[in-house]
Scaffold this active site. Structure first.
Site, PDB file in Angstrom:
ATOM      1  N   ASP A  31       7.643   6.004   5.129  1.00 40.24           N
ATOM      2  CA  ASP A  31       8.704   5.123   5.601  1.00 40.24           C
ATOM      3  C   ASP A  31       8.623   4.922   7.104  1.00 40.24           C
ATOM      4  OD1 ASP A  31       9.949   4.196   3.341  1.00 40.24           O
ATOM      5  OD2 ASP A  31      11.277   5.907   3.146  1.00 40.24           O
TER       6      ASP A  31
ATOM      7  N   GLY B   7       8.831  11.750   7.386  1.00 40.32           N
ATOM      8  CA  GLY B   7       8.479  10.997   6.192  1.00 40.32           C
ATOM      9  C   GLY B   7       7.642   9.837   6.670  1.00 40.32           C
TER      10      GLY B   7
ATOM     11  N   HIS C  42       3.149   3.157  -5.913  1.00 38.60           N
ATOM     12  CA  HIS C  42       3.775   4.172  -6.759  1.00 38.60           C
ATOM     13  C   HIS C  42       2.728   4.894  -7.588  1.00 38.60           C
ATOM     14  CE1 HIS C  42       5.809   5.560 -10.461  1.00 38.60           C
ATOM     15  NE2 HIS C  42       6.725   5.946  -9.594  1.00 38.60           N
TER      16      HIS C  42
ATOM     17  N   ARG D 272      10.910  15.889  -4.546  1.00 40.14           N
ATOM     18  CA  ARG D 272      11.609  14.601  -4.720  1.00 40.14           C
ATOM     19  C   ARG D 272      12.491  14.723  -5.956  1.00 40.14           C
ATOM     20  NH1 ARG D 272       6.002  12.177  -3.438  1.00 40.14           N
ATOM     21  NH2 ARG D 272       5.632  13.796  -4.943  1.00 40.14           N
TER      22      ARG D 272
ATOM     23  N   GLU E  79      12.263   9.642   9.347  1.00 39.03           N
ATOM     24  CA  GLU E  79      11.503   8.545   8.749  1.00 39.03           C
ATOM     25  C   GLU E  79      12.052   7.191   9.187  1.00 39.03           C
ATOM     26  OE1 GLU E  79      11.961   8.927   4.466  1.00 39.03           O
ATOM     27  OE2 GLU E  79      14.000   9.652   4.727  1.00 39.03           O
TER      28      GLU E  79
ATOM     29  N   CYS F 222       5.764  15.192   5.415  1.00 36.04           N
ATOM     30  CA  CYS F 222       5.664  15.222   3.965  1.00 36.04           C
ATOM     31  C   CYS F 222       5.265  13.873   3.401  1.00 36.04           C
ATOM     32  CB  CYS F 222       6.971  15.694   3.341  1.00 36.04           C
ATOM     33  SG  CYS F 222       8.321  14.559   3.671  1.00 36.04           S
TER      34      CYS F 222
END
Lengths: 878, 878
Positions: A767, A764, A454, A560, A743, A829
């Protein structure tokens, strides 16, 4: 079949033969060819290396014969002879692969000296000191490099003699001392190896050649190749070259030079030299070398020749060269040349200058700049002149440099920043609640988490320096301190972070600001002319969107929306929505969020006026928005605020707990079960688009549905979107599209089915990598680090797409989707969108665009140009 | 083009036309064709239904004309006339799809009556009572079914009249009362619908037909189709049939019969009838019907005819029939026939008997038994005669029935069981530590977790009854009690579980033992003769292996070695291994585990003598073997036992914590980083194989590497296996193979690459589903339940393979693998291996074998036979 040719005289090769002769050998041959003064020599080819390892460390039968023949030709052309005391041939032996490699044997000098030759050499050169000094150097190098003796054994003897004679410097040694040294060196050699020091130059050569080939498979070299994705099939060549001596007196010397300034790129001769010295003396740093221009005063003729050579080199190589030269009795010799390493700044300037000088084409100029190196230009850096001591090293999670006072939670970061302090937020790991604190900080430091944790992802998005996963740091957030290797760092202590290296330093390191030159703009313009892949940005705020637009982003590839939900002004309503008992309760809470969302989107649409903006519907599982089970105080506060019991809040938290949240109740699954959430977001998008239209802003929203696994999830949500568009009167007024993330592997596998309805796709890849490879990016460091070390994955698949696995699935999905809808927009992305290798891959499989964090937009633009140019060149070759 | 034919007289159809005429209609046509006494009638086809919905609920233009024509033909053949008081035609109108469906309009009787007709009918039949009773029934049905009136409105009026006249039963009603009823019914009809009750029979018919087609898209019907995977394209037909009356006096009657006993399968006529009654009276249960044999005494001629019809039906339909008949004035009429529903026991017996009677082939017999139904035969069941009150309903996680005293932890389960008590283990959810307690219990009940939760998977493996995910239960494990809907259940209270339905019952429900008949063995032998797919079992103990072998398992498809690690005798050594600081420490601990592992494998090899045994290397993340972070007491005990500090244990637990353990440090990742673990397991396998060989047992170990994502993980571990085989002297002595799980999508995508080295593959479809679809089986109930309800997934993809997603990837992988190694063994060992639909799918995509829990082995064998036979039949048709 003709006999295989394993040995080439310098005059037999040229620079096109790098694979066979190695980079060094090919360049020596080439310099010979273009008439530069190169000491003569020959090359044992990389074919021999491959043969050697394919045949249980044996040489081709014909090799010895060819080497002896080459020695004879060398003797003939130099007029010198191996082992002839009167006129001895001395040579250097160096390894030479296509790329230079740590762990490889480097150089053996003065090969050919023996007990007889040394005396002859002394007589011939009338320089006994030189002769014995050369011999003792040779014995040391041979013992160390070829026989694997510890160098300290030799140094120890030398120290003894110096001590005995009360001298300190090598240069103070007298001839008798050097003679004693040679004797003792040969004694220790015999003691350690059980043999006399070899006297036959051919034997010396054979052994040295063996050492070069043997060093190809040392652990260090093997690891280096693995880390740098080099095939062991490349092999190394061996270069044997007549010795020339820069230490023959004050009319001799040696130096290293660059054809241009490698730091600034300035088109000015740049280098250093030492008179009466050998190459290693320049490096050793005992005497201070002089600037190359001063050679003009010392030996004007030689200097003039050198300047001419500099020009010839650039004309021949069409690139900035880094070369070594030696002057023996006023005669200049070129020992080596290669493309010079340079800073990103220099790379850009040289590339642009060389186009202006008509040396290279624009295509070539674009290819000359490594996209990954642009990071240097876009972020603050530690002042390269300053040296510092590293406290610990974490992962270089987000580039740049930061100096600030340490704080240990987001609230403190905000408070200190408001007081005007520069702060670095240190956390065990960050979570979405820390976003505001991260915004307030100049840098982020975490003890846990990888390159795609994160902290790393958010910091890169913000363009802020971040060092993550510093596992030597013991973080005590409550105690507002951390310890590392016995050192205690408390709140308010100043530290420095280097996000490009992962270094953490106690105290302040001077930092230099990035400067973007006009050359940079020119180069990027050329790049844009070549690329076909569009470059968008991942941005969640108008500010980020503007930065990215300034960096050349052609739209937003990912907004997001969850970050918006964490904002202090609306988290309460979000939590109220989660705790609501029914649809009506959720709708009531969502109504409070809607005006904020409208504002959010208005800002972004305005920043991206006229450019498309992909907005992803709420993605994370709902428990991320609630306090954690053990946060009793937060739970109580929340309960009070919302007028429910703590027990109710706790029960909701427990009910929403997930064993594998990555694979949980998130993405479109939320929208399918609670359509009112997505309805609110979609409504906000359309209202915002219509609001900004009144101010003349053209919004092009692209509504993106995340975590889609099947068309049956996609269809009703697309339908929902169209219904809302009609309800709010946006249908026909706002130009919008609806698309799906790819994803979940199932979505990629059935991209043809989904493409029947979806208007765009976006991979994605974070993921997609997690699910396709089956590892969580938060947990995988334990095995991914050893995996990359062992070469199981060439690179961390969260940094650069795993082309043979995840990439295979992407390629398949592109094919399936295009089979149904040939023109469909397909982007990426994930974090990979800013990785040059991934960008090139995306180009190759025919994708439409990539999207990356704002500060990586120029990197992606350049990488996309590289991909297009390489493809064109490859087609041209066919 | 000729006009579309939308209406068929019964005599124009036959049983091959089910898709067009519906099941009921086709069978009526067929019975007409084979000369059975069927009241005449016609069918409006399913084409009309499809047309109706494709064209905004409009009928084909030609329909009305064709219906009128059919009515005319019906009038002609019956000699009666719609609306003719003297000789009125009355008809029934029924829906009739290919399968019957709740929510669909069922039946309207007596259509054709109106104010004039009722009087004529009274005169003609000389039965005023019959006429007015028929009218009031018709008005009720029409008002309710066609016009959507509440039935209670009619019932209310009837109650009033009964009350006024002080009578209770419908049969006590006099003619004047019935006349009053009809009048009032028509009044309420008008009040509610704003129109007079329609008098024109054609209008009545048109409206009724509309009601049938309208009912095709009611919510209930739509949901039913979704849940049963029926296409809405099937459509329904409408059957219009002349009325016959069983309530015309004591020479009339009605009944329902089966050609054989649907409960036991016995070849004996079986049924019930009532004299002077209509169909609904049999069902209403006011009068007790008589056994069909007794009809022989009442109306011997009719009974003889009925017995003949029974035989004709079986000869024609080649299956047990369930049919309705009516006798009007001693004349027998057949109203309907269909294949009779039956118990699994009966299904097996009927199938085998019919082969012996030369009615059907062995192939057909095998197809006649639904593989899923075999569960009934293999497990204990609640005595079907006993009625019980359900406390709550969970998921039917593992079939069978269990009655026992509730305990709340594994230790208590063991202790109580040792005292001879039958216990049911109730847990919030189970974990590997509960295994022993589960073994000690007769059933398992959990409040959390789905059909593939730990409890469910392990229970199925053990063949034990399990009800999981009872979310109405509030479990208090520490308090040794649970509450459910206000009821408190304490330790020692007796409860009953029905693992086939998910029912939880307070107190003891009588249970019946399963009995496997000789017919079952015969049928399974036939099945084995047809199938080509091998069936193995998942078994972790010699006992399970033996059970499975008795059920016909042809090897073991999965030995999970982790369960062995939890055994009390070795968990300490396992934990010591995890806490070890280095390889040496780990090896020391592993040395303690090795002898146990050897024993484990000896037992399994002995049970499976001569059959292959796939042994999977350690799979779960290591933290599963440690206490949890909050289990302070356990941590302290462990620390003491191992002679380390609690802090060290805690630190290890924290360090091993994972955010997404499913995607964590597990499977071959453990083996790559800590090869010594796998070395120990492999060594134990080879030693065990050599030990049992001395006793004449042939072990065929197949060593399986889990969580492989890339060939680069597989190769070094296969190499490790071969090295250990050599080290222990097993090479050349023990016949072994090495293979890979295909459970990470990346492995499936690159199955061609891995197949170059792997000797077999096994799909781990639990993980493959989790990763391909991107949902964790532990967390997915929150959205998967709504998803299945909404038809997003046809079935829970953890129960039956998601053929269009996960299955697509499997098919691709099989193709890739076989392209490289045509004969490679490819199996499946996920929970899906025992699901009939999945087994058929595995057959279709060309896999070699399936593996399932022991009790599902016969199910898989039968399903595999179905697959093979269907394939053969499909080929035959081409």
């Amino acid at each position: 079949m003709a006999k295989e040719k394993y040995v080439y005289m310098f005059e037999e090769g040229d620079k096109s033969m790098k694979n066979l002769l190695g980079n060094k050998g090919a360049n020596l041959a080439d310099m010979t060819k273009i008439g530069l003064p190169v000491p003569r020599g020959f090359i044992i080819t990389t074919d021999v290396c491959r043969y050697y390892y394919a045949n249980g460390r044996k040489y081709p039968e014909v090799l010895q014969e060819q080497v002896l023949d080459a020695v004879k030709r060398l003797e003939k052309s130099t007029g010198k002879k191996f082992g002839d005391p009167k006129n001895p041939l001395l040579v250097s032996v160096r390894s030479g692969s296509v790329v230079s490699m740590p762990g490889m044997m480097d150089t053996i000098l003065n090969l050919g000296i023996n007990d007889a030759v040394v005396e002859g050499l002394a007589k011939g050169t009338k320089n006994e000191r030189f002769a014995y000094d050369s011999y003792r150097r040779f014995v040391t190098m041979f013992g160390d490099v070829v026989m694997g003796m510890e160098r300290s054994k030799f140094e120890h003897i030398m120290d003894e003699i110096k001590h005995k004679n009360k001298i300190k410097l090598d240069t103070e040694m007298t001839v008798p001392m050097l003679k004693e040294l040679v004797t003792k060196f040969k004694e220790i050699y015999k003691k350690e190896t059980n043999e006399d020091f070899p006297q036959d130059p051919i034997e010396q050569l054979k052994r040295s050649q063996g050492a070069v080939f043997g060093s190809w498979e040392t652990e260090r070299a093997v690891i280096y190749r693995r880390l740098n994705h080099l095939s062991s099939e490349l092999g190394t060549a061996v270069n044997i070259q007549e010795m020339v001596f820069g230490n023959m007196g004050e009319d001799s010397g040696t130096g290293v030079a660059f054809t241009r300034n490698p730091s600034t790129g300035e088109n000015k001769f740049y280098g250093e030299f030492l008179m009466n010295a050998q190459g290693e003396d320049v490096v050793a740093g005992i005497r201070t070398p002089k600037k190359v221009e001063e050679l003009g005063k010392v030996l004007p003729k030689v200097y003039k020749e050198l300047v001419e050579i500099r020009n010839k080199l650039e004309q021949s190589y069409k690139d900035m060269q880094d070369f070594e030269f030696t002057i023996e009795h006023e005669k200049l010799y070129m020992l080596q040349t290669r493309n010079g390493k340079r800073t990103a700044h220099a790379a850009v300037k040289i590339a642009v200058d060389m186009v202006n000088e008509k040396l290279i084409s624009q295509e070539e100029a674009v290819l000359r700049v490594d996209p990954a190196s642009l990071g240097q230009l876009l972020h603050k850096q530690f002042d390269p002149k300053h040296k510092y001591e590293v406290l610990t090293e974490g992962l270089p999670a987000s580039p740049g440099a930061a100096v600030g006072k340490v704080v240990f939670n987001a609230a403190d970061a905000k408070m200190w920043a408001e007081k005007g302090e520069k702060v670095i937020l240190a956390r065990l790991e960050t979570s979405p609640e820390d976003i505001e604190g991260m915004h307030s900080s100049v840098g982020i430091l975490t003890a846990r988490g990888g390159m795609t944790s994160h902290a790393a992802v958010v910091a890169r998005g913000m363009g802020k320096c971040c060092v993550s996963g510093c596992d030597e740091i013991v973080m005590n957030e409550k105690g507002k301190m951390f310890t590392c290797k016995g050192k205690v760092v408390k709140e308010g202590d100043t530290i420095s972070l280097n996000g490009s290296t992962g270094h953490v330093i106690l105290g302040a390191v001077p930092v230099v600001e990035p400067t973007l030159s006009g050359d940079f703009a020119i180069l990027m313009k050329w790049a844009d002319g070549f690329r076909t892949l569009k470059v968008r940005t991942n941005a969640d705020t108008p500010k980020d969107a503007q930065i990215a637009r300034n960096f050349g982003a052609e739209g937003i590839g990912l907004v997001r929306t969850e970050h918006m939900f964490f904002d202090a002004t609306r988290i309460k309503a979000v939590r109220e929505m989660i705790l609501a008992k029914d649809t009506a309760g959720r709708k009531k809470a969502l109504a409070k969020i809607e005006p904020y969302q409208i504002e959010d989107f208005e800002g972004i649409f305005t920043a991206m006026n006229g450019l498309p903006v992909i907005i992803r519907m709420l993605d994370p599982p709902l428990h991320e928005f609630l306090p954690k089970e053990e946060q009793t105080k937060e739970i109580e506060e929340l309960a009070k605020e919302l007028g429910v019991t703590s027990k109710e809040v706790k029960e909701t938290i427990v009910a929403l707990h997930e064993f594998n949240p990555m694979l949980g109740f998130r993405g479109c699954r939320l929208a399918v079960v609670y359509p009112e959430i997505m309805e609110t977001q979609v409504r906000a998008i359309f209202k915002a688009a219509m609001n900004v239209a009144k101010k003349g802003v053209k919004a092009i929203p692209e509504i993106e549905i995340p975590i889609v696994g099947t068309i049956k999830e996609y269809s009703p949500l697309a339908e929902l979107t169209r219904r809302i568009a009609k309800e709010v009167g946006a249908q026909g007024k706002v130009h919008y599209t609806i698309g799906s993330m790819l994803e979940v592997p199932r979505a990629a596998l059935t991209a043809d089915v989904i493409a029947k309805e979806a208007e765009f796709f976006s991979f994605g890849t974070n993921d997609l990598t997690q699910m396709t490879c089956g590892f969580s990016r938060d947990d995988s460091a334990k095995f991914l680090i050893p995996y990359v070390e062992k070469g199981i994955y060439a690179r961390d698949p969260f940094q650069s797409i795993d082309q043979e696995g995840v990439g295979l699935l992407m390629k398949m999905a592109v094919g399936l989707a295009r089979g149904v809808k040939p023109g469909i927009d397909i982007g990426i992305c994930g974090e990979h969108g800013g990785d040059p290798a991934t960008v090139e891959f995306c180009h190759r499989i025919g994708m439409s665009n990539v999207s990356c964090s704002p500060y990586r937009v120029p990197i992606a633009r350049l990488a996309a140009a590289h991909a297009a140019i390489k493809e064109k060149q490859a087609k041209g070759k066919k």
